[in-house]
Design an enzyme around this catalytic site. Structure first.
Site, mmCIF file in Angstrom:
data_model
loop_
_atom_site.group_PDB
_atom_site.id
_atom_site.type_symbol
_atom_site.label_atom_id
_atom_site.label_comp_id
_atom_site.label_asym_id
_atom_site.label_seq_id
_atom_site.Cartn_x
_atom_site.Cartn_y
_atom_site.Cartn_z
ATOM 1 N N GLU A 76 -6.039 -4.041 -8.301
ATOM 2 C CA GLU A 76 -7.168 -3.858 -7.385
ATOM 3 C C GLU A 76 -8.490 -3.916 -8.152
ATOM 4 O O GLU A 76 -8.579 -3.471 -9.293
ATOM 5 C CB GLU A 76 -7.024 -2.520 -6.647
ATOM 6 C CG GLU A 76 -5.799 -2.528 -5.751
ATOM 7 C CD GLU A 76 -5.663 -1.293 -4.885
ATOM 8 O OE1 GLU A 76 -6.382 -0.301 -5.103
ATOM 9 O OE2 GLU A 76 -4.816 -1.344 -3.969
ATOM 10 N N CYS A 93 1.114 -13.990 0.252
ATOM 11 C CA CYS A 93 2.180 -14.009 -0.762
ATOM 12 C C CYS A 93 3.396 -14.777 -0.263
ATOM 13 O O CYS A 93 4.078 -15.442 -1.052
ATOM 14 C CB CYS A 93 2.547 -12.585 -1.162
ATOM 15 S SG CYS A 93 1.228 -11.802 -2.126
ATOM 16 N N ASN A 124 0.361 -5.059 -8.270
ATOM 17 C CA ASN A 124 -0.935 -5.297 -7.648
ATOM 18 C C ASN A 124 -2.047 -4.841 -8.584
ATOM 19 O O ASN A 124 -1.906 -3.872 -9.332
ATOM 20 C CB ASN A 124 -1.051 -4.659 -6.254
ATOM 21 C CG ASN A 124 -0.722 -3.191 -6.201
ATOM 22 O OD1 ASN A 124 0.036 -2.669 -7.024
ATOM 23 N ND2 ASN A 124 -1.275 -2.490 -5.230
ATOM 24 N N CYS A 178 -2.291 -9.303 -5.084
ATOM 25 C CA CYS A 178 -1.016 -8.662 -4.770
ATOM 26 C C CYS A 178 -0.015 -8.857 -5.913
ATOM 27 O O CYS A 178 -0.082 -9.825 -6.676
ATOM 28 C CB CYS A 178 -0.406 -9.268 -3.510
ATOM 29 S SG CYS A 178 -1.302 -8.940 -1.999
ATOM 30 N N GLU A 237 3.113 -9.762 -5.798
ATOM 31 C CA GLU A 237 3.952 -10.963 -5.692
ATOM 32 C C GLU A 237 3.256 -12.169 -6.305
ATOM 33 O O GLU A 237 3.867 -12.977 -7.010
ATOM 34 C CB GLU A 237 4.271 -11.270 -4.218
ATOM 35 C CG GLU A 237 5.058 -10.193 -3.507
ATOM 36 C CD GLU A 237 4.168 -9.136 -2.849
ATOM 37 O OE1 GLU A 237 3.079 -8.833 -3.402
ATOM 38 O OE2 GLU A 237 4.555 -8.619 -1.796
ATOM 39 N N CYS A 293 2.819 -9.653 2.240
ATOM 40 C CA CYS A 293 1.733 -10.144 3.091
ATOM 41 C C CYS A 293 1.860 -11.656 3.283
ATOM 42 O O CYS A 293 2.600 -12.340 2.561
ATOM 43 C CB CYS A 293 0.372 -9.789 2.500
ATOM 44 S SG CYS A 293 -0.166 -10.870 1.166
HETATM 45 N N1 THU Z 1 -0.257 -5.520 -1.699
HETATM 46 C C1 THU Z 1 0.640 -6.191 -2.489
HETATM 47 O O1 THU Z 1 0.630 -6.043 -3.720
HETATM 48 N N2 THU Z 1 1.532 -7.002 -1.891
HETATM 49 C C2 THU Z 1 1.614 -7.240 -0.560
HETATM 50 O O2 THU Z 1 2.399 -8.069 -0.132
HETATM 51 C C3 THU Z 1 0.773 -6.480 0.351
HETATM 52 C C4 THU Z 1 -0.292 -5.645 -0.258
HETATM 53 C C5 THU Z 1 -1.253 -4.649 -2.336
HETATM 54 C C6 THU Z 1 -2.676 -5.143 -2.256
HETATM 55 C C7 THU Z 1 -3.440 -3.854 -2.367
HETATM 56 O O3 THU Z 1 -3.607 -3.544 -3.743
HETATM 57 C C8 THU Z 1 -2.537 -2.813 -1.743
HETATM 58 O O4 THU Z 1 -1.233 -3.388 -1.720
HETATM 59 C C9 THU Z 1 -2.939 -2.410 -0.343
HETATM 60 O O5 THU Z 1 -3.084 -3.497 0.481
#
Ligand code: THU
Length: 147
Positions: free
Chosen positions: A49, A94, A47, A58, A60, A91
């Protein structure tokens, strides 16, 4: 539904390794992902940010887009690594992106303690909207199908 294949250990290891590079200064929630392309190659992602939060991506989707941008056109498996117990599920966004290229591929949800939950994309996203639904429409409207 078909029996799940044995755990893809290399894919699981790649998802855990990818998590090390997570850039998550705002949530502190680190995620790693790895997908296997039809060529057999593995692509990792973490991920990423962004201070303007909605631009965060994300793990994935980073992994999938890496694979597709390197020329893969189909995926055969995915692994997703978090610190959670039980391991976190992906999520909705993804799941949709993985469904575009992954058919009904196996997905291994893993954590840092060695837990592995095996599932499939069709279990995570039943009734996915996919390109198959668009093909007749494209033929009707444009008289062609995408490459
Ligand atoms: N996140 C992912 O990388 N994958 C997911 O399927 C759910 C959430 C990340 C996004 C963000 O950086 C952190 O997790 C919190 O939501």
């Amino acid at each position: 539904m078909s029996v799940l294949p044995p755990t893809d250990e290399a894919l699981v290891a790649a998802s855990l390794a990818a998590r090390d590079a997570a850039w998550a200064p705002y949530s502190g929630y680190r995620v790693g992902a790895a997908v296997r392309g039809e060529s057999g190659r593995i692509y990792g992602g973490c991920n990423v940010e962004i201070a303007s939060f909605s631009h965060t991506c994300c793990a994935e989707r980073v992994a999938v887009f890496k694979a597709i941008s390197e020329g893969e056109r189909a995926l055969t498996g995915a692994a997703i690594a978090t610190q959670d117990d039980p391991p976190a599920t992906p999520c909705g966004a993804c799941r949709q992106v993985m469904a575009e290229f992954g058919g009904d591929m196996p997905v291994w949800l893993v954590n840092l303690d060695g837990a592995v939950v095996a599932t499939r994309l069709s279990t995570l996203l039943p009734g996915a909207f996919t390109r198959e639904r668009l093909l007749p429409h494209l033929r009707r409207v444009h008289g062609k199908t995408p490459e």
